[in-house]
Design a protein around this motif. Structure first.
Motif, PDB file in Angstrom:
ATOM      1  N   GLY A   1      51.171  -3.047 -14.349  1.00 56.65           N
ATOM      2  CA  GLY A   1      50.157  -3.975 -14.856  1.00 56.65           C
ATOM      3  C   GLY A   1      50.707  -5.332 -15.231  1.00 56.65           C
ATOM      4  N   ASP A   2      51.991  -5.565 -15.034  1.00 54.47           N
ATOM      5  CA  ASP A   2      52.608  -6.840 -15.389  1.00 54.47           C
ATOM      6  C   ASP A   2      52.612  -7.777 -14.178  1.00 54.47           C
ATOM      7  N   MET A   3      51.442  -8.338 -13.892  1.00 55.31           N
ATOM      8  CA  MET A   3      51.276  -9.220 -12.726  1.00 55.31           C
ATOM      9  C   MET A   3      52.148 -10.459 -12.813  1.00 55.31           C
ATOM     10  N   GLU A   4      52.235 -11.036 -14.012  1.00 52.94           N
ATOM     11  CA  GLU A   4      53.055 -12.242 -14.180  1.00 52.94           C
ATOM     12  C   GLU A   4      54.503 -11.971 -13.767  1.00 52.94           C
ATOM     13  N   ALA A   5      55.061 -10.871 -14.248  1.00 51.33           N
ATOM     14  CA  ALA A   5      56.449 -10.533 -13.926  1.00 51.33           C
ATOM     15  C   ALA A   5      56.605 -10.132 -12.465  1.00 51.33           C
ATOM     16  N   ALA A   6      55.574  -9.543 -11.870  1.00 53.10           N
ATOM     17  CA  ALA A   6      55.648  -9.085 -10.478  1.00 53.10           C
ATOM     18  C   ALA A   6      55.758 -10.250  -9.501  1.00 53.10           C
ATOM     19  N   GLN A   7      55.184 -11.380  -9.881  1.00 52.22           N
ATOM     20  CA  GLN A   7      55.119 -12.526  -8.978  1.00 52.22           C
ATOM     21  C   GLN A   7      56.506 -13.029  -8.552  1.00 52.22           C
ATOM     22  N   GLU A   8      57.424 -13.151  -9.495  1.00 53.04           N
ATOM     23  CA  GLU A   8      58.738 -13.721  -9.174  1.00 53.04           C
ATOM     24  C   GLU A   8      59.550 -12.885  -8.183  1.00 53.04           C
ATOM     25  N   PRO A   9      59.752 -11.573  -8.431  1.00 45.93           N
ATOM     26  CA  PRO A   9      60.544 -10.823  -7.445  1.00 45.93           C
ATOM     27  C   PRO A   9      59.871 -10.758  -6.071  1.00 45.93           C
ATOM     28  N   LEU A  10      58.533 -10.724  -6.050  1.00 44.52           N
ATOM     29  CA  LEU A  10      57.847 -10.729  -4.754  1.00 44.52           C
ATOM     30  C   LEU A  10      58.061 -12.065  -4.040  1.00 44.52           C
ATOM     31  N   ALA A  11      58.017 -13.166  -4.783  1.00 44.97           N
ATOM     32  CA  ALA A  11      58.259 -14.486  -4.179  1.00 44.97           C
ATOM     33  C   ALA A  11      59.684 -14.575  -3.640  1.00 44.97           C
ATOM     34  N   ILE A  12      60.632 -14.006  -4.354  1.00 46.56           N
ATOM     35  CA  ILE A  12      62.026 -14.007  -3.881  1.00 46.56           C
ATOM     36  C   ILE A  12      62.142 -13.190  -2.601  1.00 46.56           C
ATOM     37  N   ALA A  13      61.508 -12.016  -2.589  1.00 46.02           N
ATOM     38  CA  ALA A  13      61.550 -11.178  -1.379  1.00 46.02           C
ATOM     39  C   ALA A  13      60.957 -11.917  -0.186  1.00 46.02           C
ATOM     40  N   VAL A  14      59.849 -12.608  -0.395  1.00 42.96           N
ATOM     41  CA  VAL A  14      59.212 -13.373   0.686  1.00 42.96           C
ATOM     42  C   VAL A  14      60.115 -14.518   1.131  1.00 42.96           C
ATOM     43  N   ALA A  15      60.749 -15.201   0.183  1.00 43.41           N
ATOM     44  CA  ALA A  15      61.653 -16.291   0.537  1.00 43.41           C
ATOM     45  C   ALA A  15      62.835 -15.783   1.362  1.00 43.41           C
ATOM     46  N   MET A  16      63.296 -14.590   1.034  1.00 41.93           N
ATOM     47  CA  MET A  16      64.431 -14.020   1.763  1.00 41.93           C
ATOM     48  C   MET A  16      64.029 -13.500   3.134  1.00 41.93           C
ATOM     49  N   ARG A  17      62.825 -12.927   3.222  1.00 44.89           N
ATOM     50  CA  ARG A  17      62.365 -12.309   4.471  1.00 44.89           C
ATOM     51  C   ARG A  17      60.901 -12.666   4.739  1.00 44.89           C
ATOM     52  N   PRO A  18      60.625 -13.920   5.095  1.00 50.71           N
ATOM     53  CA  PRO A  18      59.229 -14.326   5.326  1.00 50.71           C
ATOM     54  C   PRO A  18      58.577 -13.613   6.507  1.00 50.71           C
ATOM     55  N   ASP A  19      59.364 -12.962   7.328  1.00 53.49           N
ATOM     56  CA  ASP A  19      58.839 -12.228   8.483  1.00 53.49           C
ATOM     57  C   ASP A  19      58.258 -10.869   8.109  1.00 53.49           C
ATOM     58  N   GLN A  20      58.487 -10.413   6.879  1.00 51.06           N
ATOM     59  CA  GLN A  20      57.995  -9.107   6.440  1.00 51.06           C
ATOM     60  C   GLN A  20      56.562  -9.258   5.929  1.00 51.06           C
ATOM     61  N   ARG A  21      55.607  -8.868   6.731  1.00 52.97           N
ATOM     62  CA  ARG A  21      54.194  -9.055   6.374  1.00 52.97           C
ATOM     63  C   ARG A  21      53.801  -8.345   5.088  1.00 52.97           C
ATOM     64  N   HIS A  22      54.343  -7.158   4.861  1.00 51.33           N
ATOM     65  CA  HIS A  22      53.979  -6.443   3.641  1.00 51.33           C
ATOM     66  C   HIS A  22      54.507  -7.155   2.394  1.00 51.33           C
ATOM     67  N   TYR A  23      55.618  -7.874   2.492  1.00 52.71           N
ATOM     68  CA  TYR A  23      56.097  -8.672   1.375  1.00 52.71           C
ATOM     69  C   TYR A  23      55.089  -9.791   1.085  1.00 52.71           C
ATOM     70  N   VAL A  24      54.704 -10.506   2.162  1.00 51.14           N
ATOM     71  CA  VAL A  24      53.776 -11.630   2.034  1.00 51.14           C
ATOM     72  C   VAL A  24      52.428 -11.150   1.498  1.00 51.14           C
ATOM     73  N   SER A  25      51.946 -10.052   2.021  1.00 47.14           N
ATOM     74  CA  SER A  25      50.658  -9.505   1.590  1.00 47.14           C
ATOM     75  C   SER A  25      50.665  -9.139   0.109  1.00 47.14           C
ATOM     76  N   ALA A  26      51.729  -8.512  -0.350  1.00 51.29           N
ATOM     77  CA  ALA A  26      51.826  -8.128  -1.762  1.00 51.29           C
ATOM     78  C   ALA A  26      51.839  -9.371  -2.653  1.00 51.29           C
ATOM     79  N   LEU A  27      52.603 -10.388  -2.265  1.00 54.55           N
ATOM     80  CA  LEU A  27      52.661 -11.614  -3.052  1.00 54.55           C
ATOM     81  C   LEU A  27      51.292 -12.291  -3.101  1.00 54.55           C
TER      82      LEU A  27
END
Length: 146
Positions: A108-134
């Protein structure tokens, strides 16, 4: 069934009856844990993988498998801790950032979830499930603010 023996101490369970410890090597515990996870038994996998992680605390493979098993058995706070340990030890693990973000999201911690998801997307923008989650987390945060 032999009297006095329960299902947890049968010869095929992989546990020694007296100590409740898995039989075999840490590698065998890891392999059995991965098999249990693949077969849809994440809680059983987590129990075995916790023993393996205690025996080999520096193993990234064991820690990642444990985090996945914890997540899949809905033990999200524990998965957060396990994924965070991976990220802290190796900040180049995009999957660990993704897992950390998802686990935080599930707590339930959406604020905290945003940063690691953004990092994952920055590292692997080709991973659609990363982008979708963010995108989902950011949309939820926008909706809450509106």
């Amino acid at each position: 069934m032999v009297e006095g023996r329960g299902p947890s101490d049968s010869p095929d369970s992989g546990l020694e009856p007296e100590a409740g410890m898995p039989t075999g090597s840490v590698y065998e515990w890891f392999q059995r844990g991965m098999r249990l996870l693949a077969e849809g038994s994440p809680a059983a996998a987590a129990a075995l993988l916790e023993r393996a992680a205690d025996a080999e605390p520096g193993s990234r493979s064991i820690r990642e498998a444990l985090a996945r098993a914890q997540f899949n058995s809905r033990r999200y706070a524990e998965a957060v801790d396990s994924f965070r340990r991976i990220v802290d030890a190796n900040p180049t693990e995009d999957y660990a950032y993704f897992g950390l973000g998802l686990a935080l999201w599930r707590t339930g911690d959406m604020e905290a979830a945003q940063e690691p998801l953004a990092i994952a997307v920055a590292m692997r923008p080709d991973q659609r499930h990363y982008v979708s989650a963010l995108k989902s987390v950011r949309a939820t945060l926008r909706a809450r603010r509106a």
